[in-house]
Design an enzyme around this catalytic site. Structure first.
Site, PDB file in Angstrom:
ATOM      1  N   LEU A 113       6.804  -8.974  -6.980  1.00  0.00           N
ATOM      2  CA  LEU A 113       6.736  -8.133  -8.189  1.00  0.00           C
ATOM      3  C   LEU A 113       7.325  -9.368  -9.079  1.00  0.00           C
ATOM      4  CD1 LEU A 113       8.895  -5.293  -7.018  1.00  0.00           C
ATOM      5  CD2 LEU A 113       6.514  -5.245  -7.599  1.00  0.00           C
ATOM      6  N   ASP A 114       6.712  -9.185 -10.480  1.00  0.00           N
ATOM      7  CA  ASP A 114       7.075 -10.262 -11.510  1.00  0.00           C
ATOM      8  C   ASP A 114       8.480 -10.002 -12.020  1.00  0.00           C
ATOM      9  OD1 ASP A 114       7.202  -8.127 -13.465  1.00  0.00           O
ATOM     10  OD2 ASP A 114       5.040  -8.194 -13.748  1.00  0.00           O
ATOM     11  N   ILE A 115       9.100 -11.119 -12.606  1.00  0.00           N
ATOM     12  CA  ILE A 115      10.424 -11.002 -12.852  1.00  0.00           C
ATOM     13  C   ILE A 115      10.917  -9.725 -13.785  1.00  0.00           C
ATOM     14  CG2 ILE A 115      10.115 -12.505 -15.006  1.00  0.00           C
ATOM     15  CD1 ILE A 115      12.435 -13.970 -14.480  1.00  0.00           C
TER      16      ILE A 115
END
EC number: 5.4.99.22
Length: 476
Positions: free
Chosen positions: A130-132
């Protein structure tokens, strides 16, 4: 006598049966690396082909196998292949914003692995990323085979997200024609992508809420699909991965472990073996320095009797060990509270060179002595002539009181220079109180006088009153 063997007795014996050695496991190198969570098998095969991995000090070859106990070097780290006997564990983590799904971030941002439970003999492997700015469900496991199976596109595991979208410019809401285009497929930089399911779940004055499902795990796939149609994603949260749902009671930044029954159900769904057999994994090597076997060589033909220890001269070795010598003065055993600062803590050679030097003199700490000529020193030690400073016949008796019992004291009826009489007990009688420099400002004041008694100066005493209190001088 019969030749029939006797039955075994119930006596104890120190003899042990020869233990059968357990067969060593042997697996392909890229599979062992993938099992340890160091990457996908395809990426690891490429690294093996590039000569970036070593096995027992030699560069690994593509397709080679490793056994338990082999030493593997990768990215400057050393591992040992060992059997994995513990059952697989799966962790549910509610990822907050601001954390990246990587073990080490070059920019120093916080990672999801910093708050996970600590494992002994294993490591957490993230199932997808999952991206930031994306929150929600993140699965982690100790089984590398399970992680690879859940991330592989051929498994077609569904990922469900809740997304808040701002409509394109000039439109109040996202139109249905745009949603149909996203379900048919959109061409992206890395190929065609689409949403398998799009469901409108709400809207506000400026945003629309949707529930979308994808079966691939490309990098930022959901955001790129919406951005390709001119929409802007302001919120993105994963709520489901396969059959695993994000618990409502799980707060952000917290984790919970998946029950073993659900872990076995996942393996069955992915057509993995129900009972995980023994497999090889990698354990990090703890750096330890092991000394070689000691070998002493003595040259008897040498008159100086030189000896060599592991090809090193013992004279050189003793010279090296001399630096660890600590010379100090032997003191009596105390309670261990005081530490002597005058002992030598240098090497033997340095101590021999400094033998003729005196010990270092340390200045006393917190020195509060007064300097010469200080008024405070003058007032503290100045005693007027004829004023005694202690009881009679005392060894510390001052002038006018007789410092020794054999010496005669002055006539008690004579007056001293301050106009007072000398008594046997200087502080007991009223007219024999000592005068200090501060009293010279008012020479007629006698703090120990009685009412109505004349002082040496001829002035009436200022004491008296209802409580016979001392009073200062009064002038007309």
């Amino acid at each position: 006598m019969s030749d029939t063997p006797k039955p075994p007795s119930n006596t104890l014996s120190l003899k042990r049966e020869t233990a059968t050695e357990a067969p060593k496991l042997e697996e392909r190198l890229h599979k062992v690396l993938a099992q340890a969570g160091l990457g996908s098998r395809r990426a690891l095969e490429q690294r093996i082909s590039n000569g970036l991995i070593k096995v027992n000090g030699d560069i690994a070859q593509l397709g080679m196998s490793v056994k338990s106990g082999d030493k593997i070097e990768l990215d400057g780290r050393s591992f040992v292949a060992s059997a994995l006997t513990e059952p697989a564990r799966v962790l549910i983590y509610n990822k907050p914003e601001g954390e990246v799904t990587t073990r080490e971030d070059p920019e120093g941002r916080p990672t999801v692995f910093e708050t996970l439970p600590v494992l002994k003999g294993a490591r957490w492997i993230a199932i997808g990323r999952l991206d930031i700015n994306t929150t929600g469900l993140l699965l982690l496991t100790t089984d590398g085979e399970l992680a690879n199976a859940m991330m592989h596109p051929s498994s077609e595991i569904e990922r469900e997200y809740v997304v808040r979208v701002r409509s394109p410019e000039g439109e109040e809401h996202v139109q249905d024609e745009l949603l149909e285009q996203l379900t048919r497929g959109v061409m992206l930089e890395d190929g065609t992508a689409k949403f398998d399911t799009i469901e409108r779940i709400g809207n506000t004055d400026s945003h629309d809420w949707f529930r979308v499902v994808v079966k691939e795990g490309r990098n930022r796939e959901v955001r790129r699909l919406w951005e390709s149609q001119g929409c802007q994603v302001s919120r993105l949260k994963r709520t489901r991965y396969g059959s695993v749902l994000l618990p409502r009671e799980l707060l952000r930044g917290q984790s919970t472990e998946l029950p073993k029954t659900q872990v076995e159900a996942l393996r069955t769904q992915l057509k993995l073996e129900k009972d995980m057999p023994l497999a090889l994994t990698l354990q990090p090597v703890i750096g330890q320095r092991r000394s070689a076997k000691a070998t002493l060589h003595v040259n008897r033909n040498d008159n100086n009797k030189h000896a060599y220890h592991n090809n090193h001269s013992t004279a050189d070795e003793s010279r090296e060990l001399r630096r660890f010598d600590t010379l100090r003065d032997d003191r009596g055993r105390g309670q261990g509270k005081h530490h002597f600062k005058d002992r030598l803590t240098v090497s033997g050679e340095a101590a021999a060179k400094q033998a003729h030097k005196p010990f270092k003199q340390y200045k006393p700490k917190n020195d509060r002595s007064l300097s010469e000529g200080s008024p405070a020193t003058f007032q503290s030690w100045y005693v007027p002539e004829g004023v005694s400073t202690g009881p009679r016949n005392h060894r510390n008796a001052g002038a006018g009181n007789g410092a020794h019992p054999n010496k005669k004291s002055p006539n008690p009826n004579t007056r001293n220079t301050q106009g007072q009489q000398t008594r046997k007990s200087p502080y007991k009688y009223t007219n024999n109180a000592p005068n200090f420099p501060s009293d010279h400002a008012t020479p007629t004041f006698n703090p120990y006088g009685n009412p109505g008694q004349k002082t040496g100066a001829g002035q009436p005493n200022n004491s008296g009153g209802k409580y016979n209190r001392n009073r200062g001088p009064r002038y007309p």
